[in-house]
Design an enzyme around this catalytic site. Sequence first.
Site, PDB file in Angstrom:
ATOM      1  N   CYS A 231       2.890  -0.045   1.167  1.00  0.00           N
ATOM      2  CA  CYS A 231       2.532   1.327   1.513  1.00  0.00           C
ATOM      3  C   CYS A 231       1.256   1.333   2.350  1.00  0.00           C
ATOM      4  O   CYS A 231       1.287   0.928   3.499  1.00  0.00           O
ATOM      5  CB  CYS A 231       2.451   2.179   0.255  1.00  0.00           C
ATOM      6  SG  CYS A 231       2.868   3.892   0.584  1.00  0.00           S
TER       7      CYS A 231
ATOM      8  N   HIS B 221       7.612   1.282  -2.346  1.00  0.00           N
ATOM      9  CA  HIS B 221       6.996   0.622  -3.510  1.00  0.00           C
ATOM     10  C   HIS B 221       8.005  -0.242  -4.269  1.00  0.00           C
ATOM     11  O   HIS B 221       8.539   0.188  -5.284  1.00  0.00           O
ATOM     12  CB  HIS B 221       6.400   1.679  -4.441  1.00  0.00           C
ATOM     13  CG  HIS B 221       5.179   2.314  -3.885  1.00  0.00           C
ATOM     14  ND1 HIS B 221       3.928   1.753  -4.022  1.00  0.00           N
ATOM     15  CD2 HIS B 221       5.000   3.434  -3.163  1.00  0.00           C
ATOM     16  CE1 HIS B 221       3.033   2.512  -3.417  1.00  0.00           C
ATOM     17  NE2 HIS B 221       3.657   3.540  -2.879  1.00  0.00           N
TER      18      HIS B 221
ATOM     19  N   GLU C 294       7.459  -2.670  -6.156  1.00  0.00           N
ATOM     20  CA  GLU C 294       6.977  -3.080  -7.482  1.00  0.00           C
ATOM     21  C   GLU C 294       7.546  -2.197  -8.597  1.00  0.00           C
ATOM     22  O   GLU C 294       7.655  -2.622  -9.735  1.00  0.00           O
ATOM     23  CB  GLU C 294       5.435  -3.076  -7.516  1.00  0.00           C
ATOM     24  CG  GLU C 294       4.749  -1.714  -7.555  1.00  0.00           C
ATOM     25  CD  GLU C 294       4.649  -1.009  -6.202  1.00  0.00           C
ATOM     26  OE1 GLU C 294       5.253  -1.508  -5.238  1.00  0.00           O
ATOM     27  OE2 GLU C 294       3.986   0.048  -6.119  1.00  0.00           O
TER      28      GLU C 294
HETATM   29  N1  GLN Z   1      -2.323   7.053   1.756  1.00  0.00           N
HETATM   30  C1  GLN Z   1      -1.150   6.573   2.400  1.00  0.00           C
HETATM   31  C2  GLN Z   1      -0.161   7.689   2.700  1.00  0.00           C
HETATM   32  O1  GLN Z   1      -0.236   8.734   2.123  1.00  0.00           O
HETATM   33  C3  GLN Z   1      -0.479   5.491   1.584  1.00  0.00           C
HETATM   34  C4  GLN Z   1       0.041   5.960   0.280  1.00  0.00           C
HETATM   35  C5  GLN Z   1       0.343   4.838  -0.676  1.00  0.00           C
HETATM   36  O2  GLN Z   1      -0.102   3.716  -0.476  1.00  0.00           O
HETATM   37  N2  GLN Z   1       1.067   5.120  -1.731  1.00  0.00           N
HETATM   38  O3  GLN Z   1       0.723   7.492   3.513  1.00  0.00           O
END
Ligand code: GLN
Length: 547
Positions: free
Chosen positions: A380, A519, A521
């Site tokens: 992310c 994600h 994970e």
């Molecule tokens: N802050 C970033 C976004 O909103 C990444 C979010 C995250 O890593 N879950 O895109």
Amino acid sequence: MARYIFITGGVVSSLGKGLASAALGALLQARGYSVRLRKLDPYLNVDPGTMSPFEHGEVFVTDDGAETDLDLGHYERFTGVAARNTDSVSSGRIYSTVLEKERRGDYLGKTIQVVPHVTNQIKEFLNIGDDEVDFMLCEIGGTVGDIEGLPFFEAIRQYAHDRPRGQCIFMHLTLLPYLAASGELKTKPTQHSVKELQSIGIAPDVLVCRSEHPIPDKEREKIALFCNVRKEHVVAAYDLKSIYEAPLAYHEQGLDQAVLDAFQIAPAPKPDLSRWLDVYDRVHNPEGEVKIAIVGKYVQLEDAYKSFKEALTHGGMSNRVKVKVEWVDAEIFDSEDAAPHLEGYHAILVPGGFGERGTEGKIKAAQFAREHKIPYFGICLGMQMAVIEAARNVLGIKTAGSEEFDHESGEKRFEPVVYHLKEWIQGNHMVARKTDDDKGGTMRLGSYSATLAEGSKVAAIYGTTSIEERHRHRYEVDTKYRAQLEEKGLLFCGMSPDGKLPEIVEWTDHPWFIGVQFHPELKSKPFAPHPLFADFVRAAVEVSRLV
Ligand code: GLN
């Protein structure tokens, strides 16, 4: 109609109620039953989405896009049952539903009260999916006696009363403190906690007692007598080396048998524990060790990166190595050389995160990994940092950054390589957002498909070109620089099905450098490690063999 197991806690918090619930779920599955696990949280936030990871630990996202408590992560990791939006509820959600109904006039001029309106709303929630599984395990957050928990305790009391006899049981977790001076385990706090429970009309059927020392038979008898439970239903919970021992340890202590007894299920089906015996073997007999750095911002509280750590452990299990995770605070090298902080690790993982703090350090970590050919897994925000790094240091766009940082500071400082996404396709409809939307639940959340490029590293790792993964973010990598970046070797190898949103990038001339917008994970399990984590750890093992 499902049988319900209500899990409560007393004496102190953090006794491992979530883990006990998850392990019990796994044991019931081992005996051939279907299960679903739920968490009822007394706090007033509508969901944990807006709570700080420093305070509350990580936010666990479900396929259907709910932002939930990290306990749902335990449930999923132990049972493999994908959690849903309806598996987690808070006082905030219950009250906001009740108040919405009141405004709509659903209560027809009645005075709205905690009993019965709030408790009925909780009971309605408990009913969801009642016909789908054999056992529904419902964990109540906090400890008995907490003011804000009272409506939940009252609701589960009523629920058990409303249902046919024998359909619901109560399992209560307590602590047996050890007094070193007298060499004794003390049962009084447990007695008081059960008394508290009884005073609100709940009599526990099974007691799980956390203890650092073996519980002598005499003490077990005393607890049974004073707490009005059977002696065989007083189950010991000892400290474990790994959480993945919990199903076997609880089975050994007779937890699943006690629960089935309490439901008067006899004879109990024999358990098949092979899955957990294999997990145990992999945890306890590693054939090597790798050291992996998680370079993040919430490093003071390990729970903030719970699923990352677990998924790395699973990756270790799949390679039969122990993964030593070390937490590196990215902020430390925001304005200094990163190398001294990153040398000596066999791989680097940059996890998700929000806000600008620590991002310069994360960008340096991506650069370090790219240049030194160290395996890098960017998740992310970690993928966004990898793309910004490439734009700055490979394409020479020195001001490359994310709109997120400009929005936070209120000034335009960066060339947005990562931009705020305002419209996207979910399934077969369009979702739209504005920059100043409420912060709660307005991100691209939940499961989305992605298409992987034939012949890419990730397609080989997944063994397919079509995947589904969970998302939680507002910002997105811009495809504006795609052609230039691909020319330099940063392949946009995973895209949303409409080809608009980058989901995965990989450096083609690097042993293992992958960034993912989702994600992974969250979907890893000890008995089914996520392929990306399994392969990332494999790459780390290779590095460890070279040094
Ligand atoms: N802050 C970033 C976004 O909103 C990444 C979010 C995250 O890593 N879950 O895109």
